[in-house]
Design a protein around this motif. Structure first.
Motif, PDB file in Angstrom:
ATOM      1  N   ASN A  51      -2.925   6.025  -8.713  1.00  0.00           N
ATOM      2  CA  ASN A  51      -3.654   7.280  -8.497  1.00  0.00           C
ATOM      3  C   ASN A  51      -2.766   8.336  -7.850  1.00  0.00           C
ATOM      4  N   THR A  62       5.340   4.244  -2.958  1.00  0.00           N
ATOM      5  CA  THR A  62       4.238   3.492  -3.576  1.00  0.00           C
ATOM      6  C   THR A  62       4.590   2.020  -3.744  1.00  0.00           C
ATOM      7  N   LYS A  87      -3.054  -0.207  -7.809  1.00  0.00           N
ATOM      8  CA  LYS A  87      -4.033   0.723  -8.378  1.00  0.00           C
ATOM      9  C   LYS A  87      -3.998   2.056  -7.616  1.00  0.00           C
ATOM     10  N   ARG A  88      -4.025   1.954  -6.297  1.00  0.00           N
ATOM     11  CA  ARG A  88      -3.987   3.186  -5.476  1.00  0.00           C
ATOM     12  C   ARG A  88      -2.703   3.961  -5.712  1.00  0.00           C
ATOM     13  N   SER A  89      -1.614   3.223  -5.825  1.00  0.00           N
ATOM     14  CA  SER A  89      -0.336   3.882  -6.072  1.00  0.00           C
ATOM     15  C   SER A  89      -0.360   4.613  -7.408  1.00  0.00           C
ATOM     16  N   ASP A 115       0.891  -1.156   0.000  1.00  0.00           N
ATOM     17  CA  ASP A 115       0.000   0.000   0.000  1.00  0.00           C
ATOM     18  C   ASP A 115       0.935   1.213   0.000  1.00  0.00           C
ATOM     19  N   TYR A 116       0.425   2.364  -0.380  1.00  0.00           N
ATOM     20  CA  TYR A 116       1.340   3.500  -0.370  1.00  0.00           C
ATOM     21  C   TYR A 116       1.511   4.057   1.046  1.00  0.00           C
ATOM     22  N   GLU A 149      -4.875  -4.018  -5.683  1.00  0.00           N
ATOM     23  CA  GLU A 149      -5.498  -2.798  -5.167  1.00  0.00           C
ATOM     24  C   GLU A 149      -4.418  -1.771  -4.784  1.00  0.00           C
TER      25      GLU A 149
END
Ligand code: GTP
Ligand code: MG
Length: 460
Positions: A298, A278, A294-296, A260-261, A291
């Motif tokens: 963004n 990230t 993906k968040r990273s 996760d970032y 996931e």
């Protein structure tokens, strides 16, 4: 809370300091009958009643039955020489949470009501103590996240925006006068439009200049976002720790360590920066990693600048080049950090990759980090000297109004050149003048005021 409450008169009170255990707590009160009302709660009411403005009185604040609540100092301000322009008393009490509670109960008994957010400043505006741009500067000042943001907000509080807007408006009014003369003239005889466009051009240029400062102003106020990106194991987490000078992120040679970032705050030459580590790019092995990637993505998307890490031991592969090419295409600001230069087999860093500057570093041995940091600083526009007093705007409201004025004036200019009827030109200039007037509050409506003051917290 809506504007209506804020426009009600009456005496208001609010805690101006944070609620918590502290040496002092400051309670601000204001209202037409405020001095008399506070006097009613004192052991020696006459002291406050007869006090001159800008003096301090020492007394005991007591319950209706005479029981002691607190020993306080009271600063007296008499209208119109006060922050709000009304009579006002600031109470300096001991910073005890139950104590503050008791003081407020007593003030409510004495007829005060809790002030709404921004109500003191709103009254100051209504009473002509400050224009809207200065009112906004107060909020910007207290929420400043960096030294630069603070300096610029102070400058605006001193009336810098107001003065600049007035100067632009004056040019426009002069121009408008020449348009009006021409309009009268045209009624008598038709002919070519003859107005001196110099003033119009000056106004357009000045507005464009102010508009151009917005992004920088925002950055000083809210900070920049710096994302560390790259494939797994490139050394993002190691660089994150190196920049923070602290072992925050987990570093390991297992690919996909960061799932996760992570976020941390640093200050780069006065600019508050949110630094993001990230999850490395690769084909995810499970849903959680997918996931995280993906968040990273963004985070990288929204970053002011991206530091793209390449494992210098291996050199960039096809995927790295593809990702850099994509960042280039999307117009991101990127610097490539060629990491692991300490490794024996590490290849020489090229000067550029996909058109982006490449800097060799070793996150592990803290080599090249200062140079990278300098490069980043320049790119996030922090090169400005700390004492620079140039005017920056950082209110979205002001920015939008300036845009409105700019487009109206651009229209006006086009009409003039196209020989469109002069009354159309006059309408556009009126629109621009209206937008400028909204910035300072000379043209205002409840809706405008509500938008400005709803962002304030209680006590201001
Ligand atoms: N020799 C050398 N090793 C490094 C350097 N920077 C990172 N490493 C090593 O490379 C491995 C991966 O480092 P990380 O910082 O975890 O890499 P990452 O990019 O965060 O990896 P993911 O979280 O998996 O995406 C670790 O074993 C680090 O010790 C460096 O400058 N030199
Ligand atoms: Mg990592």
């Amino acid at each position: 809370m809506s504007f209506e409450g804020r426009l009600e008169s009456g005496a208001i009170a609010a805690l101006a300091t944070p609620l918590g255990q502290s040496a002092l707590a400051v309670i601000r009160t204001s209202g037409p009958n405020c001095i008399e009302m506070v006097s009613g709660g004192l052991k020696k009411p006459q002291l406050l009643r007869s006090a001159a403005g800008h003096t301090v009185v020492h007394s005991a604040l007591v319950e209706a039955n005479g029981d002691l609540i607190d020993d306080v100092l009271l600063a007296v301000f008499r209208a119109p020489r006060s922050y709000t322009g009304e009579d006002s008393v600031e109470i300096y009490a001991h910073g005890s949470i139950p104590g503050i509670d008791r003081i407020f109960s007593r003030l409510f008994q004495l007829g005060f009501r809790q002030a709404l957010g921004g109500e003191f400043t709103m009254r100051a505006f209504v009473n002509g103590k400050l224009d809207l741009s200065r009112a906004e500067a107060i909020q910007e000042l207290v929420s400043a996240q960096s030294r630069e943001a603070h300096i610029h907000a102070l400058h605006r509080l001193g009336g810098a925006v107001e003065r600049r807007i007035h100067a632009i408006r004056d040019s426009l009014v002069t121009f408008m006068a020449s348009v009006a003369i021409q309009l009268d003239y045209d009624e008598m005889e038709t002919g070519e439009v003859r107005c001196d466009q110099g003033q119009l051009d000056t106004a357009l240029r000045d507005i464009a200049e102010l508009l151009g400062t917005y992004e920088k102003g925002r950055r000083y106020q809210f900070g920049a976002r710096l994302a560390l990106a790259g494939k797994t194991n490139a050394g993002k987490s190691s660089l994150f720790n190196a920049l923070l000078k602290e072992e925050r992120a987990i570093v390991s040679d297992v690919h996909g360590t960061t799932r996760d970032y992570l976020e941390a705050r640093i200050i780069v030459r006065g600019v508050p920066v949110r630094l993001y580590d990230t999850a490395g790019f690769r084909t995810a092995t499970d849903d959680i990693e997918r996931e995280g990637i993906k968040r990273s993505g963004n985070i990288v998307e929204a970053a002011t600048m991206v530091v793209y890490l390449v494992d210098g031991g291996k050199g960039p592969d096809e995927e790295d080049l593809q990702r850099l090419g994509l960042l280039k295409k999307e117009g991101h600001a990127v610097v490539v950090a060629w990491n692991k230069t300490d490794l024996e087999g590490s290849s020489q860093a090229p000067d550029y990759l996909e058109g982006f500057k490449v800097l060799g570093i070793s996150a592990l041995q803290y080599r090249g980090i200062d140079r990278l940091f300098e490069f980043i600083a320049e790119h996030i526009n922090a090169a400005q000297s700390a004492g620079d007093e140039s005017l920056l705007i950082d209110s979205q409201r002001q920015f939008e109004l300036l845009e409105r004025a700019h487009s109206a004036l651009t229209e006006a200019k086009a009409s003039l050149q196209g020989n469109v009827a002069l009354d159309m030109v006059a309408l556009d200039i009126q629109d621009a003048l209206g937008a400028l007037g909204e910035i300072t509050g000379e043209v205002s409506s409840e809706e405008i005021l509500d938008a400005v003051f709803s962002g304030f917290c209680v006590g201001k």
